[in-house]
Design a protein around this motif. Structure first.
Motif, PDB file in Angstrom:
ATOM      1  N   UNK A 192      79.084  47.875 144.397  1.00 47.33           N
ATOM      2  CA  UNK A 192      80.456  47.367 144.562  1.00 47.33           C
ATOM      3  C   UNK A 192      81.413  48.063 143.601  1.00 47.33           C
ATOM      4  N   UNK A 193      82.655  48.312 144.086  1.00 50.36           N
ATOM      5  CA  UNK A 193      83.575  49.145 143.305  1.00 50.36           C
ATOM      6  C   UNK A 193      83.987  48.570 141.960  1.00 50.36           C
ATOM      7  N   UNK A 194      84.286  47.270 141.893  1.00 43.69           N
ATOM      8  CA  UNK A 194      84.843  46.738 140.634  1.00 43.69           C
ATOM      9  C   UNK A 194      83.827  46.812 139.484  1.00 43.69           C
ATOM     10  N   UNK A 195      82.605  46.301 139.671  1.00 42.31           N
ATOM     11  CA  UNK A 195      81.631  46.438 138.568  1.00 42.31           C
ATOM     12  C   UNK A 195      81.365  47.902 138.204  1.00 42.31           C
ATOM     13  N   UNK A 196      81.394  48.758 139.225  1.00 40.63           N
ATOM     14  CA  UNK A 196      81.140  50.173 138.973  1.00 40.63           C
ATOM     15  C   UNK A 196      82.240  50.774 138.089  1.00 40.63           C
ATOM     16  N   UNK A 197      83.488  50.453 138.420  1.00 42.35           N
ATOM     17  CA  UNK A 197      84.611  50.971 137.631  1.00 42.35           C
ATOM     18  C   UNK A 197      84.512  50.465 136.189  1.00 42.35           C
ATOM     19  N   UNK A 198      84.148  49.190 136.044  1.00 39.91           N
ATOM     20  CA  UNK A 198      84.044  48.606 134.698  1.00 39.91           C
ATOM     21  C   UNK A 198      82.944  49.324 133.893  1.00 39.91           C
ATOM     22  N   UNK A 199      81.798  49.510 134.537  1.00 40.39           N
ATOM     23  CA  UNK A 199      80.683  50.161 133.838  1.00 40.39           C
ATOM     24  C   UNK A 199      81.000  51.625 133.510  1.00 40.39           C
ATOM     25  N   UNK A 200      81.579  52.286 134.474  1.00 42.68           N
ATOM     26  CA  UNK A 200      81.963  53.697 134.294  1.00 42.68           C
ATOM     27  C   UNK A 200      82.968  53.809 133.155  1.00 42.68           C
ATOM     28  N   UNK A 204      82.592  55.877 129.613  1.00 40.92           N
ATOM     29  CA  UNK A 204      83.430  57.041 129.292  1.00 40.92           C
ATOM     30  C   UNK A 204      84.726  56.698 128.544  1.00 40.92           C
ATOM     31  N   UNK A 205      84.971  55.419 128.303  1.00 42.31           N
ATOM     32  CA  UNK A 205      86.126  55.040 127.480  1.00 42.31           C
ATOM     33  C   UNK A 205      85.639  54.260 126.249  1.00 42.31           C
ATOM     34  N   UNK A 206      84.873  53.206 126.511  1.00 36.59           N
ATOM     35  CA  UNK A 206      84.454  52.351 125.409  1.00 36.59           C
ATOM     36  C   UNK A 206      83.493  53.083 124.463  1.00 36.59           C
ATOM     37  N   UNK A 207      82.476  53.751 125.030  1.00 35.40           N
ATOM     38  CA  UNK A 207      81.491  54.438 124.173  1.00 35.40           C
ATOM     39  C   UNK A 207      82.115  55.534 123.296  1.00 35.40           C
ATOM     40  N   UNK A 208      83.023  56.370 123.846  1.00 37.79           N
ATOM     41  CA  UNK A 208      83.670  57.359 122.976  1.00 37.79           C
ATOM     42  C   UNK A 208      84.454  56.716 121.823  1.00 37.79           C
ATOM     43  N   UNK A 209      85.154  55.603 122.149  1.00 37.08           N
ATOM     44  CA  UNK A 209      85.912  54.924 121.092  1.00 37.08           C
ATOM     45  C   UNK A 209      84.939  54.377 120.050  1.00 37.08           C
ATOM     46  N   UNK A 210      83.874  53.748 120.539  1.00 33.70           N
ATOM     47  CA  UNK A 210      82.872  53.179 119.636  1.00 33.70           C
ATOM     48  C   UNK A 210      82.249  54.278 118.769  1.00 33.70           C
ATOM     49  N   UNK A 211      81.950  55.405 119.396  1.00 31.99           N
ATOM     50  CA  UNK A 211      81.317  56.488 118.637  1.00 31.99           C
ATOM     51  C   UNK A 211      82.254  57.023 117.558  1.00 31.99           C
ATOM     52  N   UNK A 212      83.553  57.101 117.892  1.00 32.82           N
ATOM     53  CA  UNK A 212      84.536  57.561 116.888  1.00 32.82           C
ATOM     54  C   UNK A 212      84.625  56.580 115.727  1.00 32.82           C
ATOM     55  N   UNK A 213      84.682  55.295 116.086  1.00 31.42           N
ATOM     56  CA  UNK A 213      84.814  54.265 115.043  1.00 31.42           C
ATOM     57  C   UNK A 213      83.572  54.280 114.143  1.00 31.42           C
ATOM     58  N   UNK A 227      80.051  66.191 112.729  1.00 31.65           N
ATOM     59  CA  UNK A 227      78.594  66.337 112.652  1.00 31.65           C
ATOM     60  C   UNK A 227      77.873  65.002 112.562  1.00 31.65           C
ATOM     61  N   UNK A 228      78.647  63.936 112.560  1.00 27.91           N
ATOM     62  CA  UNK A 228      78.032  62.609 112.480  1.00 27.91           C
ATOM     63  C   UNK A 228      77.221  62.342 113.743  1.00 27.91           C
ATOM     64  N   UNK A 229      76.004  61.838 113.569  1.00 30.75           N
ATOM     65  CA  UNK A 229      75.126  61.572 114.723  1.00 30.75           C
ATOM     66  C   UNK A 229      75.712  60.527 115.663  1.00 30.75           C
ATOM     67  N   UNK A 230      76.590  59.685 115.109  1.00 29.07           N
ATOM     68  CA  UNK A 230      77.221  58.659 115.973  1.00 29.07           C
ATOM     69  C   UNK A 230      78.029  59.291 117.097  1.00 29.07           C
ATOM     70  N   UNK A 231      78.431  60.522 116.918  1.00 30.14           N
ATOM     71  CA  UNK A 231      79.221  61.205 117.957  1.00 30.14           C
ATOM     72  C   UNK A 231      78.391  61.397 119.235  1.00 30.14           C
ATOM     73  N   UNK A 232      77.071  61.326 119.072  1.00 30.07           N
ATOM     74  CA  UNK A 232      76.202  61.521 120.243  1.00 30.07           C
ATOM     75  C   UNK A 232      76.302  60.376 121.245  1.00 30.07           C
ATOM     76  N   UNK A 233      76.906  59.274 120.804  1.00 30.19           N
ATOM     77  CA  UNK A 233      77.110  58.160 121.740  1.00 30.19           C
ATOM     78  C   UNK A 233      78.135  58.520 122.821  1.00 30.19           C
ATOM     79  N   UNK A 234      78.951  59.521 122.538  1.00 32.07           N
ATOM     80  CA  UNK A 234      80.014  59.932 123.467  1.00 32.07           C
ATOM     81  C   UNK A 234      79.436  60.972 124.439  1.00 32.07           C
ATOM     82  N   UNK A 235      79.066  60.510 125.627  1.00 35.07           N
ATOM     83  CA  UNK A 235      78.408  61.393 126.596  1.00 35.07           C
ATOM     84  C   UNK A 235      79.304  62.550 127.016  1.00 35.07           C
ATOM     85  N   UNK A 236      80.579  62.233 127.182  1.00 34.59           N
ATOM     86  CA  UNK A 236      81.524  63.270 127.610  1.00 34.59           C
ATOM     87  C   UNK A 236      81.606  64.384 126.563  1.00 34.59           C
ATOM     88  N   UNK A 237      81.593  63.970 125.292  1.00 32.89           N
ATOM     89  CA  UNK A 237      81.630  64.952 124.202  1.00 32.89           C
ATOM     90  C   UNK A 237      80.334  65.769 124.165  1.00 32.89           C
TER      91      UNK A 237
END
Lengths: 283, 321
Positions: A192-200, A204-213, A227-237
């Protein structure tokens, strides 16, 4: 007479999925947004080429200001990264049309009753997603590359930078494969589209922010933020880091990024396989 | 059908199901089913949850039986070769609302490996067969339920299969569309195809199928021609409505018939009968009308929906001896 190889069914599956996406107005809206950045870059390259001939000093000044337009691999790498942002939004909304509806409205059963197996079905869907990714990221980047060469010193530019073409294609294929597998896995479990959009969005939005923080707050003072390993949480990066290698640039965390992407792909393949097998045998 | 057949029809049954059972975890969806399907129309009848869809999935090679074997034109049902003999028309729409009907059929051609002119030719031929050639340019979302069904039928027929499997094809179709589809099924059966139609409404199959398969709770309750099934239903207590001008007189006369168990006057025009042996009742009733010179305006069985008949057959099959 029909061919005996079911491999030929991959293209009709992909074409059907793409046709369904192309018939949505939202797709064309997002495609237009993606094309805006392409047109802007295209125009800027053209302007720079004109200035190089008319006002060389001005052109050098502008090129020093806009390093992303110097025609090096980074120009195309960053352009593809920018295009990728729109592509992510598009895929979040198109995921259900590409494959999700098959599970919720009987399309999967339709395909499975034909002379095709789960593998061909999954490959057809992956091809559709991959082609959409290539359409928005790789093809415009290739056009820009050839524009840059044709407007400048053509022979010299192409001779010195031919490896950029492989970089663009390599990065494009990396995006297509990894994003395609991830999207197909998520859509298989969450059609279903809505849960998919939320998860996506979460990925790609929440994880990058979390990884930066996390990288910012938990980093060792002696370690560079990048070089911080936490950056690896950001899949797009991670995709950007691995993609950079195709253009001859090695960024920090390269091996970590490869491991993360490989794990995500492996996990996605497993998830797709188990889910499709389950759907096939479900009453 | 003017398409070049993809296979030749052999002398043995098109479908051979041998002792097939299917489990989903602890749930037994099918229990030791054996049957053959030959050219002509076969009705697969059973209430919701009887195992019809599971059986259709097995027949169309979408899943494998836990025990037993299914052969389609002498090939294992889940092999690609068997699938080339089977055309499947699923119950649901494949979510292709935005796509024109012609393109949807063309996709099916591609999935069967037809390309270029061959795919185009087959697409136009089947659209002609299902009567959608002049409307196939429109998006599927603009179609009625009957038109959608025809497009699905076109998709199933694209490779000229020997076995056509239709999952509840008449569900939600208006009477005119139903008649048109029935004619189409009969035409296809006359062309030598085995047409398997699933339904939970027995009446739908009454005038259509040459052969009926009854399934309930995963078991094969009965299988055979309509006559065979009717014989099985000899003792089935049927409720019948009789419309006439003089219900009181007719009621008293009908009570004399051996097959009539009870008579109830419902309205000024209608009588409701409970009959013990439907076959005998219809014979006696015909004689009754002729001999007593009564004015009967209508006769209709009111409870021929599948469920009570299945319950009856289930009860009958569970009796010892």
């Amino acid at each position: 007479m029909a061919t005996s190889l079911a491999w030929f069914s991959i293209w009709p599956i992909a074409r059907t999925a793409m046709l369904l996406v192309f018939r949505r107005k939202l797709f064309w809206l997002l495609f237009a947004v993606a094309m805006l950045s392409f047109i802007f870059t295209f125009g800027a390259i053209y302007l720079l080429a004109t200035l190089k001939q008319e006002l060389p000093q001005m052109a050098r000044f502008i090129t020093s200001m806009l390093k992303d337009l110097d025609g090096s691999g980074t120009t195309y790498l960053n352009f593809m990264k920018l295009q990728g942002t729109v592509m992510m939004i598009l895929l979040a909304f198109a995921g259900s049309v590409l494959a999700g509806n098959d599970h919720s409205r009987g399309g999967f059963m339709f395909y499975m009753s034909r002379r095709i197996s789960l593998v061909y079905y999954a490959l057809g869907k992956l091809l559709a997603i991959g082609l959409l990714v290539l359409l928005i990221t790789t093809i415009p980047a290739l056009v820009l590359f050839f524009e840059y060469g044709l407007l400048g010193d053509m022979a010299e530019y192409f001779r010195e930078n031919f490896q950029i073409v492989f970089g663009i294609i390599g990065y494009g294929l990396l995006l297509s494969l990894s994003i395609g597998l991830l999207l197909l896995a998520l859509v298989s479990w969450m059609p279903r589209p809505v849960p998919l959009v939320i998860l996506w969005g979460g990925l790609f939005v929440f994880l990058p922010i979390l990884s930066s923080v996390l990288a910012e707050t938990l980093r060792d003072s002696e370690v560079n933020l990048e070089e911080s390993s936490w950056r690896l949480l950001d899949l797009w990066n991670n995709l950007y880091i691995v993609g950079s290698k195709f253009f001859g640039v090695e960024l920090p965390l390269f091996y970590g990024a490869i491991i993360v992407i490989f794990t995500v792909c492996l996990f996605s393949i497993t998830a797709i396989f188990f889910r499709l097998r389950y759907l096939q045998h479900q009453s | 059908m003017t398409l070049e057949p993809s296979v030749s029809v052999s002398a043995s049954p098109i479908v051979e199901v041998k002792n097939v059972s299917k489990w989903f975890g602890p749930l037994m969806a099918l229990n030791g089913i054996s049957l053959d399907i030959n050219p002509g129309i076969t009705g697969l009848v059973g209430p919701n949850g009887a195992g019809k869809t599971t059986l259709l999935r097995l027949l169309t090679g979408q899943s494998k039986p836990s025990i037993g074997g299914i052969r389609i034109c002498e090939n294992n049902a889940w092999s690609a070769k068997a699938k080339s003999h089977v055309g499947f028309c699923p119950y649901g729409d494949a979510a292709w609302d935005e796509m024109p009907g012609r393109k949807a059929v063309r996709v099916s051609a591609g999935l069967h490996g037809f390309k270029g002119d061959e795919a185009r030719h087959r697409t136009e031929t089947v659209l002609d067969i299902v009567g959608m050639a002049d409307r196939a340019h429109r998006p599927i979302r603009t179609y009625s339920k009957g038109m959608r069904q025809r497009i699905k039928l076109g998709q199933a027929l694209i490779h000229d299969p020997d076995l056509l499997v239709l999952d509840e094809p008449l569900n939600g179709i208006d009477p005119v569309g139903r008649d048109e589809l029935n004619e189409l099924f009969i035409r296809l059966a006359q062309d030598g195809k085995a047409v398997l139609i699933s339904s939970h409404i027995l009446n739908e199959m009454d005038q259509l199928a040459d052969h009926i398969i009854f399934v309930c709770r995963g078991k094969l309750l009965a299988s055979g021609s309509l006559e065979t099934i009717r014989d099985l239903l000899d003792d089935y207590p049927l409720k019948v409505r009789v419309s006439c001008e003089t219900p009181r007189r007719v009621a008293s006369l009908l009570m004399e018939l051996d097959s009539v168990k009870s008579v109830r006057i419902e309205t000024s025009d209608d009588l409701f009968l409970e009959v013990q042996n439907p076959n005998r009742f219809y014979g006696e009733f015909a004689e009754f009308v002729l001999s007593k010179n009564v004015d009967i305006r209508g006769l209709k069985a009111t409870d021929t929906s599948a469920e009570p008949i299945f319950d009856y057959l289930m009860e009958r099959s569970s009796k010892p001896g």
